[in-house]
Design an enzyme around this catalytic site. Structure first.
Site, PDB file in Angstrom:
ATOM      1  N   SER A 135     -49.119  26.587  20.646  1.00 25.22           N
ATOM      2  CA  SER A 135     -49.003  27.246  21.899  1.00 25.22           C
ATOM      3  C   SER A 135     -49.284  28.683  21.236  1.00 25.22           C
ATOM      4  CB  SER A 135     -48.155  26.755  22.540  1.00 25.22           C
ATOM      5  OG  SER A 135     -47.905  27.653  23.719  1.00 25.22           O
ATOM      6  N   LYS A 161     -53.678  26.043  22.320  1.00 30.30           N
ATOM      7  CA  LYS A 161     -53.288  26.133  23.580  1.00 30.30           C
ATOM      8  C   LYS A 161     -53.167  27.795  23.995  1.00 30.30           C
ATOM      9  CE  LYS A 161     -49.062  25.380  26.128  1.00 30.30           C
ATOM     10  NZ  LYS A 161     -48.125  24.222  26.487  1.00 30.30           N
ATOM     11  N   LYS A 163     -51.822  30.630  26.267  1.00 31.49           N
ATOM     12  CA  LYS A 163     -50.925  30.907  27.547  1.00 31.49           C
ATOM     13  C   LYS A 163     -51.934  31.785  28.320  1.00 31.49           C
ATOM     14  CE  LYS A 163     -46.835  28.911  27.039  1.00 31.49           C
ATOM     15  NZ  LYS A 163     -46.614  27.909  28.144  1.00 31.49           N
ATOM     16  N   ASP A 189     -52.687  27.306  29.280  1.00 31.87           N
ATOM     17  CA  ASP A 189     -51.381  26.952  30.286  1.00 31.87           C
ATOM     18  C   ASP A 189     -51.083  28.010  30.921  1.00 31.87           C
ATOM     19  OD1 ASP A 189     -48.931  26.091  31.181  1.00 31.87           O
ATOM     20  OD2 ASP A 189     -48.002  25.781  29.137  1.00 31.87           O
ATOM     21  N   GLU A 214     -53.358  23.806  32.410  1.00 32.02           N
ATOM     22  CA  GLU A 214     -52.138  23.002  32.731  1.00 32.02           C
ATOM     23  C   GLU A 214     -51.338  23.849  33.649  1.00 32.02           C
ATOM     24  OE1 GLU A 214     -49.807  22.843  29.026  1.00 32.02           O
ATOM     25  OE2 GLU A 214     -48.224  22.065  29.896  1.00 32.02           O
ATOM     26  N   ASP A 239     -47.379  19.869  34.370  1.00 32.70           N
ATOM     27  CA  ASP A 239     -46.400  19.737  33.491  1.00 32.70           C
ATOM     28  C   ASP A 239     -44.897  20.160  34.521  1.00 32.70           C
ATOM     29  OD1 ASP A 239     -44.052  20.692  31.921  1.00 32.70           O
ATOM     30  OD2 ASP A 239     -45.041  22.593  31.041  1.00 32.70           O
ATOM     31  N   LYS A 263     -42.284  16.106  28.907  1.00 31.76           N
ATOM     32  CA  LYS A 263     -41.502  16.902  28.142  1.00 31.76           C
ATOM     33  C   LYS A 263     -40.017  16.210  28.577  1.00 31.76           C
ATOM     34  CE  LYS A 263     -42.987  21.578  28.115  1.00 31.76           C
ATOM     35  NZ  LYS A 263     -43.056  22.739  29.246  1.00 31.76           N
ATOM     36  N   GLY A 291     -43.654  20.999  24.324  1.00 26.61           N
ATOM     37  CA  GLY A 291     -42.583  21.277  23.497  1.00 26.61           C
ATOM     38  C   GLY A 291     -41.946  22.481  24.077  1.00 26.61           C
TER      39      GLY A 291
HETATM   40  O1  NPG Z   1     -44.505  24.531  21.042  1.00 28.95           O
HETATM   41  O2  NPG Z   1     -42.381  24.205  21.604  1.00 28.95           O
HETATM   42  C1  NPG Z   1     -43.800  24.562  21.460  1.00 28.95           C
HETATM   43  C2  NPG Z   1     -43.778  25.345  22.749  1.00 28.95           C
HETATM   44  C3  NPG Z   1     -44.763  25.069  23.664  1.00 28.95           C
HETATM   45  O3  NPG Z   1     -45.866  26.607  25.135  1.00 28.95           O
HETATM   46  C4  NPG Z   1     -45.057  25.932  24.940  1.00 28.95           C
HETATM   47  N1  NPG Z   1     -44.050  25.513  25.783  1.00 28.95           N
HETATM   48  O4  NPG Z   1     -44.934  25.974  29.120  1.00 28.95           O
HETATM   49  O5  NPG Z   1     -45.038  24.439  27.878  1.00 28.95           O
HETATM   50  C5  NPG Z   1     -44.649  25.495  28.229  1.00 28.95           C
HETATM   51  C6  NPG Z   1     -43.897  26.373  27.049  1.00 28.95           C
HETATM   52  C7  NPG Z   1     -42.422  26.684  27.200  1.00 28.95           C
HETATM   53  C8  NPG Z   1     -41.606  27.379  26.065  1.00 28.95           C
HETATM   54  C9  NPG Z   1     -41.707  26.367  28.144  1.00 28.95           C
HETATM   55  C10 NPG Z   1     -40.547  27.364  26.374  1.00 28.95           C
HETATM   56  C11 NPG Z   1     -40.834  26.592  28.429  1.00 28.95           C
HETATM   57  C12 NPG Z   1     -39.747  27.177  27.542  1.00 28.95           C
END
Ligand code: NPG
Length: 369
Positions: A135, A161, A163, A189, A214, A239, A263, A291
């Site tokens: 990400s 991915k 953001k 995302d 996403e 999500d 998740k 994640g």
């Molecule tokens: O690789 O652990 C990872 C993070 C992936 O982008 C990621 N997580 O919205 O999915 C999400 C985002 C996130 C991170 C959401 C931290 C909430 C807290």
């Protein structure tokens, strides 16, 4: 299983680079770890709530309070404790899935370590390694983004991915496609940053052959996602909206998602995560593992989940060094773009005492007997 007590441990993990999403910037991961102590084995659960309630309503201090005030006493009232037994007693308290997931995972880990069973084996894993995606946060400039993507691709990540948020969407996607070609697996995302009024703008992503977009709209806007899905060609993945197996079934029935991110923290634990996998599989809706910047403990569990049969897209199951210079467990590493599924009992990884001590900011022991 009989429990001696729970330890709540707060750790502060510096991130290798700041991580920016549409809901904020993280510089350090503020993690609550739950340790379930039994005469035979200790089990660990990682609470994925963030410091502030910006991804969802939960936040770390609130989760700790719910755990010590409601969840631990509920476990204390059980005559025998296991991961299935805690679900109905936790269900008496509304919400707080991340707090519930952390305690349930600690209990499950202790139970599986005592039994000598791996989490992957318990959940029904069918792979010994899972494809890793990464990400990529929102950057200050397109050149900075391209440099980051280039280095992740060079490390072997199999899917990127990005953001996105209003003002950082079509241009970065176009730049990544122009630089790295149509072959790379690419998705975006939005973390709820758009409204249905942005449908025409989001259709601007259609030419780029994305795997998915996403959670473009609000968590409770399932119908909006169904409408959006008819207005854009990029497949819609949910999500934040998928809070349970029932929510997944409803979203699928409404046509709100073609793909689901799972998740465990968001849905109350690995048992519910497994049910979502099964609901999606029954409907032919592909899933992938999300994640939340987990340490090696949470990552181990996510990787085990990602080894289930219907996890057909690469997950946010990156190597430990994507986020942390020094993890609290032996690090997860990329091997040909894959991360190996732990095979030892329970999570299959344990915290390194020194590494854990170095990042611990507070501990609290709650005795049960
Ligand atoms: O690789 O652990 C990872 C993070 C992936 O982008 C990621 N997580 O919205 O999915 C999400 C985002 C996130 C991170 C959401 C931290 C909430 C807290």
């Amino acid at each position: 299983m009989r429990l001696t007590g729970f330890e709540l441990r707060r750790i502060a993990m510096p991130l290798v680079t700041p991580f920016r999403t549409s809901f904020g910037v993280e510089y350090e991961r503020d993690v609550l770890l739950v340790r379930a102590v039994t005469p035979d084995a200790d089990g660990w659960g990682e609470c994925v709530a963030m410091s502030a309630p910006r991804y969802s309503a939960e936040y770390v201090d609130g989760a700790a309070e719910v755990i010590r005030r409601f969840l631990v006493p509920a476990v204390a009232g059980l005559s025998t404790v296991d991961a299935h037994a805690v679900e109905p007693v936790f269900a008496r308290f509304k919400g707080h899935p991340m707090a519930k997931a952390a305690v349930q995972t600690a209990v499950l880990d202790a139970q599986l370590r005592s039994a000598g069973t791996s989490l992957g084996g318990f959940l029904g894993a069918v792979r010994d390694a899972v494809p890793a995606g990464v990400s990529v946060g929102i950057m200050d400039s397109i050149p900075a983004l391209l440099a980051a993507v280039e280095s992740y691709l060079a490390s072997g990540y199999l899917r990127i991915k990005l953001k996105i948020e209003p003002g950082w969407d079509v241009a970065p996607v176009r730049a990544v496609r122009e630089r790295f070609g149509d072959e790379i697996l690419l998705q975006v995302d939005a973390n709820t940053a758009y409204t249905l009024a942005d449908a025409r703008h989001l259709a601007g992503l259609d030419p780029f052959g994305l795997l998915l977009i996403e959670q473009p709209l609000a968590e409770d806007d399932v119908r909006g996602h169904a409408q959006l899905a008819r207005l854009i060609r990029t497949p819609v993945c949910l999500d934040e909206s998928i809070t349970s197996a029932r929510a997944a079934a409803d979203a699928i029935a409404l046509g709100a998602c073609a793909i689901v991110n799972i998740k465990p923290g968001r849905v109350g634990g690995y048992l519910e995560a497994r049910r979502i996998h099964d609901v999606c599989a029954a409907h032919g809706v592909p899933v992938w593992a999300g994640g939340m910047l987990e340490t090696g403990l949470g990552r181990a569990a996510n990787v085990a989940l990602a080894a289930l049969p219907f996890f057909v897209l690469p997950g946010d199951t990156s190597a430990s060094d994507r986020y942390y210079a020094r993890d609290i467990t032996s690090p997860f590493v990329l091997e040909n773009g894959h991360v190996r599924v732990p095979t030892g009992p329970g999570l299959g990884v344990s915290p390194d005492i020194d590494a854990l001590a170095a990042v611990t900011t507070a501990t609290e022991w709650i005795r049960l007997q």
